[in-house]
Design an enzyme around this catalytic site. Sequence first.
Site, PDB file in Angstrom:
ATOM      1  N   CYS A  11      14.323  10.173   6.710  1.00  0.00           N
ATOM      2  CA  CYS A  11      14.338   9.733   8.111  1.00  0.00           C
ATOM      3  C   CYS A  11      15.715   9.819   8.742  1.00  0.00           C
ATOM      4  O   CYS A  11      15.836   9.936   9.954  1.00  0.00           O
ATOM      5  CB  CYS A  11      13.807   8.314   8.197  1.00  0.00           C
ATOM      6  SG  CYS A  11      14.717   7.226   7.114  1.00  0.00           S
TER       7      CYS A  11
ATOM      8  N   LYS B 249       0.856  -1.189   0.000  1.00  0.00           N
ATOM      9  CA  LYS B 249       0.000   0.000   0.000  1.00  0.00           C
ATOM     10  C   LYS B 249       0.891   1.237   0.000  1.00  0.00           C
ATOM     11  O   LYS B 249       1.594   1.505   0.964  1.00  0.00           O
ATOM     12  CB  LYS B 249      -0.908   0.039   1.236  1.00  0.00           C
ATOM     13  CG  LYS B 249      -1.889   1.217   1.150  1.00  0.00           C
ATOM     14  CD  LYS B 249      -2.340   1.731   2.481  1.00  0.00           C
ATOM     15  CE  LYS B 249      -1.341   2.494   3.266  1.00  0.00           C
ATOM     16  NZ  LYS B 249      -0.926   3.788   2.686  1.00  0.00           N
TER      17      LYS B 249
ATOM     18  N   GLU C  71      11.314  15.362  15.679  1.00  0.00           N
ATOM     19  CA  GLU C  71      11.838  15.269  14.312  1.00  0.00           C
ATOM     20  C   GLU C  71      11.160  16.355  13.470  1.00  0.00           C
ATOM     21  O   GLU C  71       9.941  16.328  13.293  1.00  0.00           O
ATOM     22  CB  GLU C  71      11.483  13.877  13.772  1.00  0.00           C
ATOM     23  CG  GLU C  71      11.976  13.586  12.404  1.00  0.00           C
ATOM     24  CD  GLU C  71      11.473  12.226  11.907  1.00  0.00           C
ATOM     25  OE1 GLU C  71      10.349  11.823  12.265  1.00  0.00           O
ATOM     26  OE2 GLU C  71      12.198  11.576  11.141  1.00  0.00           O
TER      27      GLU C  71
ATOM     28  N   GLU D 200      10.401   0.541  10.489  1.00  0.00           N
ATOM     29  CA  GLU D 200      11.407   1.558  10.138  1.00  0.00           C
ATOM     30  C   GLU D 200      10.764   2.903  10.430  1.00  0.00           C
ATOM     31  O   GLU D 200      10.002   3.426   9.619  1.00  0.00           O
ATOM     32  CB  GLU D 200      11.795   1.440   8.661  1.00  0.00           C
ATOM     33  CG  GLU D 200      12.425   0.115   8.271  1.00  0.00           C
ATOM     34  CD  GLU D 200      13.819  -0.086   8.850  1.00  0.00           C
ATOM     35  OE1 GLU D 200      14.392   0.868   9.401  1.00  0.00           O
ATOM     36  OE2 GLU D 200      14.325  -1.218   8.773  1.00  0.00           O
TER      37      GLU D 200
HETATM   38  N1  LIG Z   1      13.154   4.534   9.429  1.00  0.00           N
HETATM   39  C1  LIG Z   1      12.914   4.654   8.148  1.00  0.00           C
HETATM   40  O1  LIG Z   1      13.381   3.876   7.320  1.00  0.00           O
HETATM   41  C2  LIG Z   1      12.037   5.745   7.646  1.00  0.00           C
HETATM   42  C3  LIG Z   1      12.053   6.042   6.286  1.00  0.00           C
HETATM   43  C4  LIG Z   1      11.227   7.057   5.805  1.00  0.00           C
HETATM   44  C5  LIG Z   1      10.409   7.754   6.679  1.00  0.00           C
HETATM   45  N2  LIG Z   1      10.428   7.452   7.990  1.00  0.00           N
HETATM   46  C6  LIG Z   1       9.616   8.224   8.930  1.00  0.00           C
HETATM   47  O2  LIG Z   1       8.332   8.495   8.393  1.00  0.00           O
HETATM   48  C7  LIG Z   1       7.854   9.738   8.879  1.00  0.00           C
HETATM   49  C8  LIG Z   1       7.446  10.613   7.721  1.00  0.00           C
HETATM   50  O3  LIG Z   1       6.524  10.015   6.932  1.00  0.00           O
HETATM   51  P1  LIG Z   1       4.981  10.307   7.135  1.00  0.00           P
HETATM   52  O4  LIG Z   1       4.788  11.650   7.720  1.00  0.00           O
HETATM   53  O5  LIG Z   1       4.291  10.000   5.878  1.00  0.00           O
HETATM   54  O6  LIG Z   1       4.674   9.237   8.272  1.00  0.00           O
HETATM   55  P2  LIG Z   1       3.277   8.589   8.677  1.00  0.00           P
HETATM   56  O7  LIG Z   1       3.558   7.614   9.755  1.00  0.00           O
HETATM   57  O8  LIG Z   1       2.279   9.631   8.933  1.00  0.00           O
HETATM   58  O9  LIG Z   1       2.844   7.838   7.368  1.00  0.00           O
HETATM   59  C9  LIG Z   1       3.594   6.799   6.823  1.00  0.00           C
HETATM   60  C10 LIG Z   1       2.683   5.938   5.975  1.00  0.00           C
HETATM   61  O10 LIG Z   1       1.790   5.260   6.814  1.00  0.00           O
HETATM   62  C11 LIG Z   1       0.477   5.452   6.390  1.00  0.00           C
HETATM   63  N3  LIG Z   1      -0.422   5.360   7.542  1.00  0.00           N
HETATM   64  C12 LIG Z   1      -0.836   6.338   8.362  1.00  0.00           C
HETATM   65  N4  LIG Z   1      -1.718   5.840   9.267  1.00  0.00           N
HETATM   66  C13 LIG Z   1      -1.845   4.526   8.997  1.00  0.00           C
HETATM   67  C14 LIG Z   1      -2.601   3.471   9.557  1.00  0.00           C
HETATM   68  N5  LIG Z   1      -3.411   3.673  10.604  1.00  0.00           N
HETATM   69  N6  LIG Z   1      -2.491   2.239   9.022  1.00  0.00           N
HETATM   70  C15 LIG Z   1      -1.665   2.023   7.968  1.00  0.00           C
HETATM   71  N7  LIG Z   1      -0.924   2.989   7.389  1.00  0.00           N
HETATM   72  C16 LIG Z   1      -1.007   4.219   7.900  1.00  0.00           C
HETATM   73  C17 LIG Z   1       0.470   6.802   5.740  1.00  0.00           C
HETATM   74  O11 LIG Z   1      -0.587   6.917   4.825  1.00  0.00           O
HETATM   75  C18 LIG Z   1       1.801   6.761   5.028  1.00  0.00           C
HETATM   76  O12 LIG Z   1       1.682   6.133   3.810  1.00  0.00           O
HETATM   77  C19 LIG Z   1       9.007  10.338   9.640  1.00  0.00           C
HETATM   78  O13 LIG Z   1       8.825  10.122  10.998  1.00  0.00           O
HETATM   79  C20 LIG Z   1      10.199   9.576   9.110  1.00  0.00           C
HETATM   80  O14 LIG Z   1      11.309   9.559   9.960  1.00  0.00           O
HETATM   81  C21 LIG Z   1      11.196   6.467   8.487  1.00  0.00           C
HETATM   82  O1  LIG Z   2      13.979   8.095   4.506  1.00  0.00           O
HETATM   83  C1  LIG Z   2      14.455   7.019   4.589  1.00  0.00           C
HETATM   84  C2  LIG Z   2      15.374   6.300   3.688  1.00  0.00           C
HETATM   85  C3  LIG Z   2      16.610   7.020   3.381  1.00  0.00           C
HETATM   86  C4  LIG Z   2      17.682   6.122   2.826  1.00  0.00           C
HETATM   87  O2  LIG Z   2      17.516   4.906   2.781  1.00  0.00           O
HETATM   88  O3  LIG Z   2      18.725   6.649   2.467  1.00  0.00           O
END
Ligand SMILES: NC(=O)c1ccc[n+]([C@@H]2O[C@H](COP(=O)([O-])OP(=O)(O)OC[C@H]3O[C@@H](n4cnc5c(N)ncnc54)[C@H](O)[C@@H]3O)[C@@H](O)[C@H]2O)c1
Ligand SMILES: O=CCCC(=O)O
Length: 495
Positions: A294, A182, A392, A260
């Site tokens: 992230c 998704k 963040e 993640e």
């Molecule tokens: N650790 C990693 O690898 C990594 C990589 C990229 C982003 N991130 C983190 O993601 C965040 C930014 O992304 P964001 O603002 O879109 O995060 P988010 O958690 O709001 O959304 C992430 C995804 O989850 C979906 N989502 C939201 N609620 C949900 C639910 N109840 N059930 C299933 N899916 C749901 C959203 O539609 C979106 O596609 C930051 O905190 C960033 O650090 C982490």
């Molecule tokens: O935002 C997360 C992924 C970033 C990366 O894999 O370099």
Amino acid sequence: MAPTFKNPELVQSKPFINGEWFESKSSKTFSVYDPATGEKIAELPDMTPEEIDYAIEVTEDAFRKFKHTSPYERSKWSRNLYDLIIENLEDLAKIITWENGKCLTDARGEIKYAASYFEWFAEEAKRLYGHTIQPSNPNNKVITYKQPVGVVGLLCPFNFPTAMGARKAAPAFAAGCTAILKPDAQTPLSSLALAYLADKAGFPKGVFNVVLVSAESTPMCGLKFCESKKIKKISFTGSTPVGKLLMKQSSSTLKKLSMELGGNAPIIIFDDAKLDIAVEQSIASKFRSLGQTCVCANRIYVQSGVYEEFCKKFAEKVNQFKIGNGFEEGVTHACLINERSITKVEDHLQDAIDKGAHVLVKGGRLPELGPLFYAPSVVKDVTQDMRVINEETFGPLAAIVKFDTKEEVLHWCNDTPYGLASYVFSESLNNIWYMSEYLESGMVSVNTGIFTDAAMPFGGVKESGFGREGSLYGMDDYTVLKSITLGNVYHYDEK
Ligand SMILES: NC(=O)c1ccc[n+]([C@@H]2O[C@H](COP(=O)([O-])OP(=O)(O)OC[C@H]3O[C@@H](n4cnc5c(N)ncnc54)[C@H](O)[C@@H]3O)[C@@H](O)[C@H]2O)c1
Ligand SMILES: O=CCCC(=O)O
């Protein structure tokens, strides 16, 4: 205006289920917009709960056969997919820039990065080793081997619309799992293009399915994934609060999970660091995708001996950024994904100023370019009580803090629930080792701001989650370990 594509078939607007573009009967749709212009890109079906159930069923049916395919076949399909992604690099990058807004140069980099996971796991597919073990009974032998966990649900964010799906799907397929993905409702076209190419690469029907739901229907879809007995594992990339919710929802089915999640990465620059490299690499880390990564530096700690010089050089470089539409030649930084992201930057900036931070680069909105354009802001004299240090920001605000001793900065770095990435800049082995050893983060990057790669294990500790993506460990998350004891196999008779 829509970009032109060499292969327009890469741009799809229907779910991909069982190797076909699925005709949803849903009465609802949702729109995808170009964040740079606000123009509508596509109108997609908002799938119903019954249709999500159907897609899960299809993915499970496909697993029954796919788990018996040989690693050599899976390796070949994965390698084909790598080749196809590279062949279609320019079109795929345009799709990312169109729906996510990031610069085309960054989008090209993301496509190469995404492809590299299929290349890497095409090799790893053939290297899923087990052990032989001598148990306490001398007549028995134990062997272990790894089997695919089953159907996996992949929940992906907007910030790397192709790479995050690829980083999950590649090890899943290599291990013999089938997947239902998704995408984020803001950036679904990249996942549809990936599904199109996976089909062309030869993956059997039903192995890779992409469902489409609006932001409003996302919690419904997430709950379905978590509560489904057919889905055996979920891999989620996104924020910590959503990760926690998914984990709670998955408890009824005791699912295997990879999380993640969010980060709050510190950069630590010691007096003895090569300063120009530290400045350049801190900028590369902080402003990658305008801070929407992230692992982006969220806090920049600079030792007192080089603090003023670092601040000056950092600000000079930020003032040279060229902000504009991601498709424009020469643009270094483009727009943010939505209004919420800009508001968060503004809130963190105001909070820092209110608590005594000084503005080095003012930055701010650029309405002449569009509502989602924001020139980066930089603040100095930041202190530990400010929101920018404790949350963040996930946007273009750089916060620079002065420190004196390594003990002091280590304490500050670890004083957070997060533990994804950290960066250290120093020429002293003692500093580097001390920080690398004691920083509470899953990844430490020394003397470079850009470190992620298919060959390295990516993942966090603490509330940044668990599980490792990429590397020789990447398939563990998609397998279960089986042990087989062979009894009465060894009767050595001395006579
Ligand atoms: N650790 C990693 O690898 C990594 C990589 C990229 C982003 N991130 C983190 O993601 C965040 C930014 O992304 P964001 O603002 O879109 O995060 P988010 O958690 O709001 O959304 C992430 C995804 O989850 C979906 N989502 C939201 N609620 C949900 C639910 N109840 N059930 C299933 N899916 C749901 C959203 O539609 C979106 O596609 C930051 O905190 C960033 O650090 C982490
Ligand atoms: O935002 C997360 C992924 C970033 C990366 O894999 O370099």
